[in-house]
Write a protein that holds these residues in place. Structure first.
Motif: not given
Length: 202
Positions: A98-119
């Motif tokens: 869950h995010v708000e439509p603003e950069p800080g919230s979205i970056v917070e989500g990316l930091e968590v979810l991007s871990a499942k992507l390979g290098s």
């Protein structure tokens, strides 16, 4: 509150920002034009067995957008829908964060979810903030720049995953990273799509 098996509880990480009936937002579906009411009913009928307390409702501002709130893992719900593809849906996007439509919230989500992507993974980015193409473009730029700065390649060509940001301002906004085109209902009819789309999720 209706009991749901523990292993099915929705893996919404971080704070539940979008909640109805004690359940977090887990799916955002887009109906064919003018078919929102039919899709609302269709989703409820197909998914009720998995969560009798599930809430499926049309957006107050965009009647062809359906918001689904449930305690069940969104990829389990998606798997069920893939076995019984809704006739009135164009796409169904699972919500992982869950995010708000603003950069800080979205970056917070990316930091968590991007871990499942390979290098160095190749990914594509799709952003839909209903009612604001300008904000959609601004937030897409934020996501692309964040991914590029961390060594991911953002390109439609060769992409195996899509970073999705789906927002209905004031009602729900979700971030997810899903296999290529797995939100498109037209893809669900293809052989092997269910396995490809829900493998390693849920």
């Amino acid at each position: 509150m209706t009991s749901v098996p523990f292993e099915n509880v929705a893996p919404i990480r971080g704070r539940w920002r979008w909640v109805e009936g004690g359940r977090p937002l887990v799916l955002i579906a887009t109906a064919s034009k003018g078919r929102g009411t039919k899709l609302e009913t269709e989703l409820g009928d197909v998914l009720y067995e998995l969560d009798p307390g599930l809430v499926s409702r049309r957006s107050r501002s965009y009647p062809d957008v359906i918001l689904v709130f449930s305690l069940v893992n969104p990829f389990i719900l998606l798997r069920r829908l893939m076995h019984w593809p809704p006739a009135y849906a164009q796409r169904v996007v699972p919500v992982e964060y869950h995010v708000e439509p603003e950069p800080g919230s979205i970056v917070e989500g990316l930091e968590v979810l991007s871990a499942k992507l390979g290098s160095g993974a190749v990914v594509w980015v799709e952003v839909d903030v209903r009612g604001s193409s300008r904000l959609s473009s601004q937030l897409e730029k934020v996501i692309v720049e964040w991914l590029s700065a961390r060594g991911f390649r953002v390109s439609r060509r060769g992409a195996q995953h899509v970073v999705k940001l789906e927002c209905v301002p004031g009602e729900g906004c979700g971030l997810s990273i899903i296999p290529w085109r797995c939100d498109r209902v037209e893809e669900w009819w293809k052989r092997g799509t269910t396995e490809r789309c829900v493998a390693n999720y849920g």
